[in-house]
Design an enzyme around this catalytic site. Structure first.
Site: not given
Ligand SMILES: Cc1ncc(C[n+]2csc(CCOP(=O)(O)OP(=O)(O)O)c2C)c(N)n1
Ligand SMILES: Cc1ncc(C[n+]2csc(CCOP(=O)(O)OP(=O)(O)O)c2C)c(N)n1
Ligand SMILES: [Mg+2]
Ligand SMILES: [Mg+2]
Lengths: 342, 357, 342, 357
Positions: A75, A142
């Protein structure tokens, strides 16, 4: 650009059919990529697989692999690369598969991207978007809301839509903005049937930095955003029915820069402020809102400013714990009743 | 803390005591191999134990898929198939103990059999996924958060790569304490792209920490292409000064042997080791079955019985896990701080903040 | 442990001589390492070179290379490794050379370290310490305050001392704490002659989570910490002299968990609250303080809660700009006068 | 935007136009080499230009050290000596332009001569360090923040490794636009330990972006030991699938040649290239001087004159920079957001927040 046909599933608005918030996001991306060749996408599994939530399904086939880039699990690397591409005159849109995984990019976002203009490297037309939020039994990695990791960083904008209309208009505005924009999409709203709506079949944007008055009222002001807008509306409707009290709700839409005027004007009218956010409590955005209202409208306050938030803990995986952890409609009603009766 | 069936166990056991093995006493008796065949080139006991664990892993995973379809498990890892040999073989290869003196193992997913070796019974496995309360994980959440320092299990946090940093540091720590223990991290190929993997490895390599890194590499170049232009992840090892092993992911015995060699080198002070487990289209379960039968380490009916046993134990464990209830909210929310009380505050009004004038 | 002599420069307290804040930090580290063999240090250039600010000068020679570890430039890697070592029963103290460079460790700190206990991995006796703060013409990457990057993360503690006494006592407490603690040391205070003080020649700690009343007053409360404690005192003294007004000052010392009681009690007494922080404005800690006071002491407020902070921008390199950027004593006086006269 | 002396310049010039060169017209005339010696095995013009740039770098650095001692420059990079050849050679090797069409160069420190090639005059160099206002950097700060897209200069942010990500992305971007441009990042050895370096490289390598990575490696193994157990950073290249070059950091001509080869390969689509510049105890300035004299590319008195010229221009530039004033606060604080007004708020009281009752 090829003159290829628009993929079937992206023609709903054109056909006058309602779309979900997720589809609104897809349409925004598709339209901006069609409008402007410098817009391109990067992210994990966004190409061949169409994205973890299928936001970019059909994009690879339509726009080609040069503009829909499947990235390694890095990322920081690909967000930093997007910044470089922005320097080269492109307008990258980064997808973080779950926004929880933005943390490896924290360094490049706060130190490089947010400071680019200030350091003389020029504008940074870059959007970093992805799913956030709890209620999906996703557990601690998440389910996070990430706004407060970045809210303190001058140079960034942060957007968090609550409706399909806003999601589309705000995302298009974010892509056209010359500042770096973090764009949070709540997983629980993505496919919520209640949020389906028919969008205008035209090239509209929703300007960044402008809040929306969701409903008017005079007993108190609720300032909120994202999924909590809908829980706040539920609470307000219940209070209307059960208590005969009318609650005003402001949906921030853009968290940074914040629409102080909208908040302050409302508080001056109602004299009472409740802030509702799904994110955890300590260091949540409620503090900044309270501080600004204190600075600008203290004399209008007839009651303490209060907040309803998630509990200070990681997001639990268990459903029963997560429900307990998250702010619920009952909590909002309880706090709002307290304020209305203050 | 171990599940109740663990009992007392010797220190530094090369394997878990029988009482902790998933199906101790069941299955074929290895003392009576069929005889007309040549002696197998592997340890028959080990092979049968591994076979059970592979079968268990697969059976558990397929039930997990059903639970996911039912919407009961949201975060069921969707993974490429045929990947049981990496975690199971790695877990099997290292020194296990039940009193906090063995090696430490950090798998990713698809590891029911490996978890079993580290004290997580099949019922607990499903209870974790269903978030039906059990064990020490405060959030009672999923395989992903099962940690047991007694057996040496450090199941992963989700952000990839982080465990290389952490287990490398653990390995440094135990070495500082003079203990001869090794940390093993299994990671999928994608993890090698992360900065965390890199930084963890750079530091562990510089310290020569007793760390073994198992990289589970997909065979398909296409799938790998977006992550790296390499076909072998072992090409990364020289850049960190690591020792290497490679093993065919279709062959669990090869994985065991490779991880054993690597972990003993790490234990001997030779620094960080990388084991690349390369997967192909081979089914490690079928392959081991064939090998066992070919070598007459067990008869077909013995193997069938073992399989049936695994399946029924899996079904029973799942049934028990399903009927167990979810955790109770306030109680399980503690543990954010060591000294914290059970503070669960979504709304707060100061006790004396009421109108006083 | 060897019975080696204590290095000369670390015997000041023993000899009854005054120490700087920096020396207090060194003494704390030295004493804790001597007391407890499980305490060890990791960081860039802390060994051979003795640290960028020489905090660990002489440590390598005294404690040996196994307990004073020079690391590669991999803040995530060695902070994560420290977490692993904590799992192994050690008590690591990580030095971040400038706290600005904590950002590569953001992922492991927020996702792993802060959640360790909650996820069942057990306590995490880990201290991450390093220099912070502006006023040194260090520019945007050697001047940051990092508290707000982590203040929103449940599971962490954050400490930020303003005196030599507190620095030593708080750091010793942090090292003995079983939670992960972020420990910020202001560069501008490190060697400030005015902060030299003779410390008790005994094994004292200053408990985490307890604020300190720096001076008492009744006209208004200033809540602050770090370098701003001293500017606030300057402002208060000036007001005492010039306006005959007495200002109460609370030094938070520990930012997380925050000592709500100390703040609320003071505000109940003075009815007026000014928050002063060196960190930038939007999303600064002032918001959380204002929110909590609103929740707990709204009826006691006789004036808006205000704040004096740095400007919302990266830290400028230029001296003239940095002075303009940072909150100054004049600003504090101006805001405090406004409140006192409200 | 270029400093005033830049003037008009041809596109894609292989070198900057004379008008931008530090001391155009001064120094020895390369048309009249001393004759009894054999023809040099290098380009005499280039060698003299490089020599000026190395000298300039050293002269500027030593003045910077003085300013640091005076407390006038706080963030003066303290670096190991003898490292001028890396940045100067790299900057010299690539395609420069002044209209935003050339290669992009991202040095770390010790790069005054390299910066000069990208349009930063010596006065500006010192003004930046002294924070005496000049140029586009809003915070008016230091060599570290000098960015000029016209000449192709992207001087670093401090956190190490980040520029690998960014310049890799820039290179991807220009290639997407069909431009044949290359990005070059110079990094010290320590940067290779960072996750940013790794992630930037993994992504750039996967995309085959036209990126050249110059790793400035110290010779001393001791100094490197804490970062890696390698003696050569090139050992890292295969793990990313990179092409490699190595060059002796004492020999600026070798650095130029290596970076040229690497950048042309990158330009030709061969993907990311790594150039390891290995430093020893050789002084690159003295070495080039000797070489120029040995080859009679210039006479000793010509070289002496050139040196004297560099020194006096450096002194003049510094004097001018010193006398320039600091920036004015409110004006230079703009630029946090594209559309932002000059908001500088340390205190704020809402206009109507005064007592109204
Ligand atoms: C830092 C980080 N980013 C993203 C993810 C989300 N994620 C989980 S699994 C996965 C794909 C893994 O691919 P690979 O490594 O090839 O594993 P396999 O295909 O073997 O499952 C991703 C992107 C993550 N866990 N961590
Ligand atoms: C991420 C990050 N951490 C820490 C620093 C602080 N820092 C600046 S230079 C330096 C040492 C660099 O060492 P090396 O790479 O060997 O460079 P050299 O010795 O050649 O200057 C450090 C730690 C930084 N700039 N970035
Ligand atoms: Mg894969
Ligand atoms: Mg070095």
């Amino acid at each position: 650009m090829t003159e290829q046909a628009v993929p079937e599933h992206l023609t709903k608005t054109r056909n006058g059919e309602p779309v979900t918030l997720l589809e609104a996001v897809s349409e925004a991306l598709f339209e901006e990529m069609t409008r402007d060749e410098s817009v391109f996408l990067l992210g994990e599994d966004i190409g061949v697989y169409g994205g973890a939530f299928k936001v970019t399904r059909g994009f690879l086939e339509h726009f080609g692999a040069a503009r829909v880039i499947d990235t390694p699990i890095a990322e920081g690397g690909f967000t930093g690369a997007a910044a470089g591409a922005a320097h080269a005159g492109l307008r990258p849109v980064v997808e973080i598969q779950f926004m929880d995984f933005i943390s490896p990019a924290y360094d490049v976002i706060t130190n490089y991207i947010a400071t680019s203009l200030y350091r003389g490297a020029g504008p940074m037309p870059l959007v970093i978007r992805g799913p956030v939020g709890g209620g999906n039994r996703g557990g601690p990695f998440h389910s996070q809301n990430v706004e407060m990791a970045f809210f303190h960083t001058p140079g960034l904008k942060i957007v968090y839509p609550s409706t399909a209309y806003d999601a589309k208009g705000l995302l298009k505005a974010a892509i056209r903005d010359d500042n770096p924009v973090l764009f949070e999409e709540h997983k629980g709203l993505y496919r919520a049937p209640a949020l389906r709506e028919v969008l205008p079949d035209e090239d509209y944007i929703v300007p960044l930095g402008v809040a929306r008055t969701v409903r008017e009222g005079d007993a108190l002001t609720i300032v909120t955003y994202g999924a909590m807008v809908h829980k706040s509306v539920e609470a307000a409707e219940r209070m209307e029915k059960e208590d005969g009290v009318s609650v005003e709700i402001i949906d921030l839409r853009t968290l940074l820069p914040m629409d102080d005027d909208a908040i302050v004007e409302s508080v001056k009218k109602t004299g009472r402020l409740l802030i509702v956010h799904e994110d955890t409590r300590t260091g949540g955005i409620a503090g900044e809102i309270a501080m600004r209202v204190s600075e600008s409208a203290f004399e209008w306050l007839d009651a303490p400013m209060l907040r309803v938030t998630a509990i200070d803990a990681p997001v639990p995986y268990s459903g029963s714990l997560e429900d307990y952890f998250l702010p619920q409609t009952d909590d909002i009603v309880e706090a709002a009743r307290y304020l209305a009766g203050y | 803390s171990l599940p109740p069936e663990a009992g007392d166990a010797p220190r530094h056991a090369a394997g878990l005591p029988k009482s902790v093995l998933p199906f101790a006493g069941s299955g074929p008796s290895p003392e009576q191999p069929a005889t007309p065949h040549p002696a197998p080139d592997f340890d028959a006991d080990e092979a049968l134990e591994l076979y059970r664990l592979l079968r268990l892993t697969r059976a558990a995973e397929s039930r997990l898929a059903v639970l996911a379809d039912e919407g009961l498990v949201r975060m069921a890892p969707r993974r490429a198939p045929l990947r049981e040999a990496g975690p199971v073989g790695s877990a099997f290869a290292i020194r296990r103990a039940t009193d906090g003196t063995g090696d430490v193992f950090a798998p990713t997913f698809r590891a029911a059999g490996a978890l079993h070796l580290f004290g997580v019974g099949i019922e607990d496995f499903f209870r974790d996924h269903l978030a039906h309360r059990v064990g020490p994980a405060r959030e009672s959440g999923s395989e992903l958060h099962r940690i047991d320092w007694q057996t040496g299990l450090l199941a992963p946090v989700v952000p990839m790569g982080l465990l290389v940093e952490v287990v490398g540091g653990w390995a440094l720590g135990v070495r500082m304490r003079g203990e001869e223990r090794v940390g093993v991290v299994c990671d999928s190929a994608g993890a090698t792209s992360t900065g965390a993997w890199h930084e963890g490895l750079v530091f562990a390599a510089a310290r020569k920490s007793p760390l073994v890194l198992v990289v589970e590499a997909p065979s398909s170049v296409e799938r790998t292409d977006k992550q790296t232009r390499l076909t072998s992840f072992s090409e990364k090892a020289p850049g960190y000064g690591l020792g290497t092993e490679e093993a065919d992911g279709g062959d669990v015995l090869a994985v065991v042997a490779a991880v054993r060699r690597a972990s003993e080198r790490a234990r001997a002070g030779e620094g960080v080791q990388m084991v690349e487990v390369r997967y192909g289209d081979d089914d490690p379960v079928e392959r081991l079955r064939t090998r066992i039968l070919d070598a007459a380490a067990a008869t077909e009916s013995e193997v069938d019985a073992l399989e049936a046993d695994v399946v029924s134990r899996c079904a029973e464990g799942l049934a028990r896990a399903r009927s167990a209830g979810p955790p109770e909210a306030p109680e399980t929310l503690e543990g954010v701080y060591v000294e914290s009380e059970r503070v669960a505050r979504r709304i707060w009004v100061g006790p004396r903040s009421q109108k006083v004038v």
